[in-house]
Write a protein that holds these residues in place. Structure first.
Motif, PDB file in Angstrom:
ATOM      1  N   CYS A 140       0.834  -1.206   0.000  1.00 55.63           N
ATOM      2  CA  CYS A 140       0.000   0.000   0.000  1.00 55.63           C
ATOM      3  C   CYS A 140       0.871   1.259   0.000  1.00 55.63           C
ATOM      4  CB  CYS A 140      -0.907  -0.017   1.231  1.00 55.63           C
ATOM      5  SG  CYS A 140      -1.870   1.502   1.441  1.00 55.63           S
ATOM      6  N   PHE A 141       0.528   2.207  -0.890  1.00 59.79           N
ATOM      7  CA  PHE A 141       1.222   3.501  -0.856  1.00 59.79           C
ATOM      8  C   PHE A 141       0.244   4.636  -0.559  1.00 59.79           C
ATOM      9  CE2 PHE A 141       0.331   2.608  -5.350  1.00 59.79           C
ATOM     10  CZ  PHE A 141      -0.379   3.741  -5.736  1.00 59.79           C
ATOM     11  N   THR A 142      -0.886   4.284   0.044  1.00 67.89           N
ATOM     12  CA  THR A 142      -1.843   5.250   0.570  1.00 67.89           C
ATOM     13  C   THR A 142      -2.386   6.186  -0.516  1.00 67.89           C
ATOM     14  OG1 THR A 142      -0.317   5.282   2.457  1.00 67.89           O
ATOM     15  CG2 THR A 142      -2.250   6.666   2.615  1.00 67.89           C
ATOM     16  N   CYS A 143      -2.855   5.582  -1.589  1.00 67.01           N
ATOM     17  CA  CYS A 143      -3.474   6.390  -2.654  1.00 67.01           C
ATOM     18  C   CYS A 143      -4.901   6.767  -2.299  1.00 67.01           C
ATOM     19  CB  CYS A 143      -3.427   5.633  -3.968  1.00 67.01           C
ATOM     20  SG  CYS A 143      -4.493   4.173  -4.019  1.00 67.01           S
ATOM     21  N   GLU A 144      -5.471   6.128  -1.300  1.00 66.23           N
ATOM     22  CA  GLU A 144      -6.826   6.382  -0.795  1.00 66.23           C
ATOM     23  C   GLU A 144      -7.926   5.913  -1.747  1.00 66.23           C
ATOM     24  OE1 GLU A 144      -7.485  10.242   0.827  1.00 66.23           O
ATOM     25  OE2 GLU A 144      -5.416  10.471   1.542  1.00 66.23           O
ATOM     26  N   HIS A 156     -10.647  -2.292  -6.484  1.00 65.38           N
ATOM     27  CA  HIS A 156     -10.144  -1.049  -7.058  1.00 65.38           C
ATOM     28  C   HIS A 156      -8.723  -0.716  -6.604  1.00 65.38           C
ATOM     29  CE1 HIS A 156     -14.432  -0.495  -7.901  1.00 65.38           C
ATOM     30  NE2 HIS A 156     -14.075   0.406  -8.798  1.00 65.38           N
ATOM     31  N   CYS A 157      -8.099  -1.541  -5.821  1.00 66.79           N
ATOM     32  CA  CYS A 157      -6.746  -1.227  -5.343  1.00 66.79           C
ATOM     33  C   CYS A 157      -5.737  -1.424  -6.478  1.00 66.79           C
ATOM     34  CB  CYS A 157      -6.387  -2.115  -4.156  1.00 66.79           C
ATOM     35  SG  CYS A 157      -4.712  -1.814  -3.548  1.00 66.79           S
ATOM     36  N   PRO A 158      -4.994  -0.400  -6.851  1.00 65.20           N
ATOM     37  CA  PRO A 158      -4.026  -0.542  -7.946  1.00 65.20           C
ATOM     38  C   PRO A 158      -2.806  -1.377  -7.554  1.00 65.20           C
ATOM     39  CG  PRO A 158      -3.850   1.641  -6.954  1.00 65.20           C
ATOM     40  CD  PRO A 158      -5.022   0.976  -6.322  1.00 65.20           C
ATOM     41  N   GLN A 159      -2.602  -1.560  -6.267  1.00 61.95           N
ATOM     42  CA  GLN A 159      -1.448  -2.326  -5.807  1.00 61.95           C
ATOM     43  C   GLN A 159      -1.801  -3.784  -5.480  1.00 61.95           C
ATOM     44  OE1 GLN A 159       1.027  -0.296  -6.828  1.00 61.95           O
ATOM     45  NE2 GLN A 159       2.163  -0.828  -4.959  1.00 61.95           N
TER      46      GLN A 159
END
Length: 503
Positions: free
Chosen positions: A406-410, A466-469
């Motif tokens: 996770c890089f906290t893209c929200e 929907h998480c890109p990671q």
């Protein structure tokens, strides 16, 4: 003189026993109700409800239920033809003998006072019908061994007593013209057995001869608009209407859990017997109470037991009220609150606002622990993990380990329908999904497991999709909830100190 006295004693025991049982329907209640309701109020409510049915179109429903479900017992026929044959043989044979033989001076003699046969087929044939029904009952229980059908002492007593009455009665009829000695011998067996059966009836399983038809008729005309006092009375009566035929247990969706856990009280038919002692305030062992709690809370509310019950018992509402009472008495089991919370939410309108909200608040407090940092939003959190061990334990699953990406893209918080339901989601949810994941990275146990968001999650998987990671957000939430439940179970004391358990 002796038998005359014995008859009056048996009738007295039968009458007192029946009145005692019926008074229990108005004295006890299951679960929460509209507050204190006196016995006289409930009796008046029943009379009012009965008159309302008799002078309304619902009378036709009552008549239909009487012929279809009481006389013809078609609910049983729909489920099991062999069992229906057994019931009809016993029911028709017994009722015919009861009205034309036991009550012959009241019914049969006035109709045909000069009618007399040397060998009366109107006694022998119904007696043989009852014996055939008993034989089928024994065959089902001990030879066919119907799944989930349990045979207790009550079942053995009832079958044995009925068989003795029928066999001795037929023997009397067959020997009355050939041997007075044998006739007298069988008479000395038949009459005491009948009197014993009469006195024993209110305290035995045979009471369902009266209560099961009453349950069928009551459930046929009652609905969600019925008076609360009548619902309370009906539910207590339904405990006596249950025949423990185990049809509900055969269709129970969590019966396999009973096999796995070794807890028979998970089965609905076993719970019904246990509830009689529970509502009567009898002493329950901590182990027994824990077993009934497990059965009540594991219920998935699939409603199968209610649909298939041949006695027409509304088991769905019965379990709902029992659970509410256990919750109010502080006997809740936090680890199984998730499915229960969902069902309570569906029936939220039936509960008082405080009554509904308090259990989830306590459950969340017990599961989330003391999340001190949630009350100190101004406190600066160090970037270094506060508890590396916690992060490692939470990542035991390979899917849960994806939180490290996770890089906290929200993105997860943006698509979350729970967060989108509030103008200020942080005020209502404490943390948003991306903040929970970040707390996990930083090893902040109290934040990761203590926020309301974790427990308000709908598990819709929108965040995960929907998480890109590729972070498995919903799966991580599941594992965090399991960790919180395990931690609460380790630190909590078994709640078996309710008022009734203390008796």
């Amino acid at each position: 003189m002796f038998y005359t006295l014995a008859i009056y004693c048996a009738l007295a025991v039968f009458g007192v026993g029946l009145l005692y049982k019926m008074s229990g329907w108005f004295r006890f209640q299951i679960g929460t109700g509209p507050g204190e309701t006196t016995m006289s109020t409930r009796v008046a409510a029943v009379l009012k409800g009965l008159s309302g049915v008799l002078f309304s179109p619902r009378l036709m429903i009552l008549i239909r239920v009487f012929f279809r479900d009481v006389l013809l017992q078609l609910r049983i026929l729909e489920k099991d033809r062999l069992r229906w044959i057994m019931h009809m043989l016993i029911f028709t044979g017994f009722m015919f003998l009861f009205f034309t033989h036991a009550l012959d001076r009241i019914i049969a003699t006035p109709l045909a006072d000069r009618y007399y046969l040397k060998l009366n087929p109107f006694l022998i044939v119904p007696g043989l019908m009852v014996l055939a029904g008993i034989a089928l009952a024994v065959y089902r229980r001990f030879v066919l061994k119907v799944p989930r059908l349990k045979t207790g002492p009550m079942d053995r007593y009832a079958l044995t007593l009925l068989a003795v009455i029928m066999l001795s009665g037929i023997a009397m009829e067959l020997t009355k013209l050939t041997s007075y000695e044998y006739y007298q011998f069988f008479w000395n067996i038949h009459v005491p057995a009948c009197l014993l059966g009469l006195a024993y009836l209110p305290f035995s399983k045979m009471l369902h001869v009266f209560t099961t038809p009453a349950s069928l008729l009551a459930n046929g005309v009652m609905n969600e608009h019925s008076a609360a006092a009548n619902v309370m009375t009906r539910q207590v009566m339904e405990l006596d209407a249950c025949t423990r035929c185990c049809t509900c247990s055969l269709h129970c969706s969590v019966a396999v859990a009973g096999d796995s856990l070794g807890n028979d009280l998970i089965l609905p038919s076993e719970r019904m017997a246990f509830l009689k002692d529970y509502i009567a305030g009898k002493q329950l062992s901590p182990r027994g109470l824990a077993a009934i709690q497990q059965g009540v809370y594991l219920c998935t509310n699939c409603d199968r037991c209610t649909v298939v019950c041949p006695a027409g018992i509304n088991l769905r509402d019965l379990w709902f009220r029992v659970r509410e009472e256990m919750i109010l008495r502080g006997q809740a089991v936090p680890l199984t609150l998730t499915p229960l919370s969902f069902y309570r939410g569906l029936r939220q309108r039936e509960l008082a606002p405080d009554q509904y909200a308090e259990p989830p608040r306590k459950a969340q407090q017990a599961l989330g622990g003391d999340a001190a940092r949630l009350r100190q939003p101004e406190q600066t959190i160090a970037l270094a993990p506060a508890d590396g061990g916690f992060g490692l334990s939470a990542a035991l699953s390979g899917r849960a380990a994806t939180f490290a990406s996770c890089f906290t893209c929200e993105n997860c918080s943006t698509v979350c329908p729970v967060a989108g339901n509030y103008d200020d989601p942080r005020e209502h949810l404490d943390l948003l999904p991306h903040q929970i994941i970040r707390s996990l990275v930083l090893g902040l146990e109290d934040l990761a497991m203590g926020s309301k968001m974790l427990w308000y999650c709908l598990t819709c998987y929108q965040c995960q999709e929907h998480c890109p990671q590729g972070v498995k957000v919903t799966d991580i939430f599941y594992e965090l909830k399991n960790l919180a439940a395990q931690k609460a179970a380790r630190t909590s004391v078994p709640a078996v100190s309710g008022e009734r358990a203390a008796h």
